[in-house]
Design a protein around this motif. Sequence first.
Motif, short mmCIF file in Angstrom:
data_model
loop_
_atom_site.label_atom_id
_atom_site.label_comp_id
_atom_site.label_asym_id
_atom_site.label_seq_id
_atom_site.Cartn_x
_atom_site.Cartn_y
_atom_site.Cartn_z
N LEU A 1 -7.70 -70.79 17.79
CA LEU A 1 -8.45 -70.41 16.59
C LEU A 1 -9.03 -69.00 16.74
O LEU A 1 -9.50 -68.62 17.81
N LYS A 2 -8.98 -68.25 15.63
CA LYS A 2 -9.54 -66.90 15.60
C LYS A 2 -11.06 -67.00 15.60
O LYS A 2 -11.65 -67.81 14.89
N GLN A 3 -11.69 -66.15 16.41
CA GLN A 3 -13.14 -66.10 16.45
C GLN A 3 -13.63 -64.88 15.69
O GLN A 3 -12.97 -63.84 15.69
N SER A 4 -14.77 -65.02 15.05
CA SER A 4 -15.33 -63.94 14.24
C SER A 4 -16.68 -63.53 14.80
O SER A 4 -17.35 -64.31 15.48
N ASN A 5 -17.10 -62.32 14.45
CA ASN A 5 -18.42 -61.84 14.87
C ASN A 5 -19.49 -62.36 13.92
O ASN A 5 -19.38 -62.22 12.72
N HIS A 6 -20.50 -62.94 14.50
CA HIS A 6 -21.69 -63.40 13.77
C HIS A 6 -22.59 -62.19 13.57
O HIS A 6 -22.53 -61.23 14.34
N ASN A 7 -23.44 -62.21 12.59
CA ASN A 7 -24.27 -61.03 12.30
C ASN A 7 -25.28 -60.70 13.39
O ASN A 7 -25.85 -59.63 13.39
N LYS A 8 -25.48 -61.57 14.36
CA LYS A 8 -26.39 -61.28 15.47
C LYS A 8 -25.63 -60.98 16.76
O LYS A 8 -26.21 -60.97 17.84
N GLY A 9 -24.31 -60.75 16.64
CA GLY A 9 -23.53 -60.35 17.81
C GLY A 9 -22.82 -61.47 18.53
O GLY A 9 -22.05 -61.22 19.47
N GLN B 1 -13.41 -70.66 29.22
CA GLN B 1 -13.51 -69.26 28.80
C GLN B 1 -14.16 -69.12 27.43
O GLN B 1 -14.59 -68.03 27.06
N GLY B 2 -14.13 -70.20 26.64
CA GLY B 2 -14.66 -70.15 25.29
C GLY B 2 -13.58 -70.05 24.23
O GLY B 2 -13.87 -69.81 23.06
N ASP B 3 -12.31 -70.24 24.64
CA ASP B 3 -11.22 -70.28 23.66
C ASP B 3 -11.24 -71.66 23.00
O ASP B 3 -11.54 -72.66 23.64
N VAL C 1 -16.62 -69.69 15.33
CA VAL C 1 -15.31 -70.24 15.03
C VAL C 1 -15.50 -71.27 13.91
O VAL C 1 -16.56 -71.90 13.81
N GLY C 2 -14.48 -71.41 13.07
CA GLY C 2 -14.58 -72.35 11.95
C GLY C 2 -13.77 -73.62 12.18
O GLY C 2 -12.65 -73.57 12.69
N PHE C 3 -14.35 -74.75 11.83
CA PHE C 3 -13.70 -76.07 11.92
C PHE C 3 -13.67 -76.71 10.55
O PHE C 3 -14.55 -76.45 9.72
N TYR C 4 -12.71 -77.58 10.38
CA TYR C 4 -12.74 -78.46 9.21
C TYR C 4 -13.19 -79.82 9.70
O TYR C 4 -12.53 -80.47 10.50
N ILE C 5 -14.36 -80.23 9.22
CA ILE C 5 -14.89 -81.55 9.58
C ILE C 5 -15.11 -82.31 8.29
O ILE C 5 -15.84 -81.85 7.40
N ASN C 6 -14.43 -83.45 8.17
CA ASN C 6 -14.48 -84.26 6.95
C ASN C 6 -14.11 -83.43 5.72
O ASN C 6 -14.73 -83.54 4.67
N GLY C 7 -13.12 -82.56 5.87
CA GLY C 7 -12.61 -81.75 4.77
C GLY C 7 -13.48 -80.56 4.40
O GLY C 7 -13.20 -79.85 3.45
N LYS C 8 -14.54 -80.31 5.17
CA LYS C 8 -15.45 -79.21 4.86
C LYS C 8 -15.43 -78.20 6.01
O LYS C 8 -15.50 -78.57 7.17
N MET C 9 -15.35 -76.89 5.65
CA MET C 9 -15.36 -75.84 6.66
C MET C 9 -16.77 -75.68 7.23
O MET C 9 -17.74 -75.52 6.50
N VAL C 10 -16.86 -75.74 8.56
CA VAL C 10 -18.12 -75.59 9.26
C VAL C 10 -17.95 -74.49 10.30
O VAL C 10 -17.00 -74.49 11.07
N SER C 11 -18.87 -73.53 10.33
CA SER C 11 -18.85 -72.44 11.29
C SER C 11 -19.82 -72.76 12.42
O SER C 11 -20.95 -73.17 12.16
#
Length: 159
Positions: A28-36, A17-19, A40-50
């Motif tokens: 995880l909470k999903q956010s709207n990207h500026n293009k619609g 489904q994309g959850d 979702v944000g992940f922490y990879i190696n201690g750094k937030m990646v969207s």
Amino acid sequence: FEWLDIQSAPGYKVNAQGDVLGKKGNLLKQSNHNKGYLTVGFYINGKMVSRLVHLIVAEVFMGPQPLGFDTHHKDNNKKNNHKTNLVYIDKKTHAINYHNGFAQKGEKHGKAKLTEELVIKIRYLHETEGLGCKKIAKLFSICEEHALDIFHRRYWKHI
């Protein structure tokens, strides 16, 4: 639902489904990207990646995106990230489809803040009442440049 590992984000999982599940098993909470699109944000190696959710679903359920291809939403709904709604198509075909009317317009556009009704009202107030950009922008909580683009039909051309 079947949860599969996201290889590019160790410890995270996604379903058809994309959850997306976090490392602790939380949704995880999903956010709207500026293009619609949804992100979702992940922490990879201690750094937030969207990351864009549809790209995650495609990667996990369809394999790596082939070089020169895009991930396309079959129903053109950028928020419908179900695996059955995604397909890889070559960039040229994707661009042709997008520019031949499949692009989301007006209220359906992911960044739309106005309705068609409000755009009609804005144009009416400008054309018949003589309201300028500054006044319209304040009344409708938009920037003056956006109001000008609506007046000159650079935005909302289809109305």
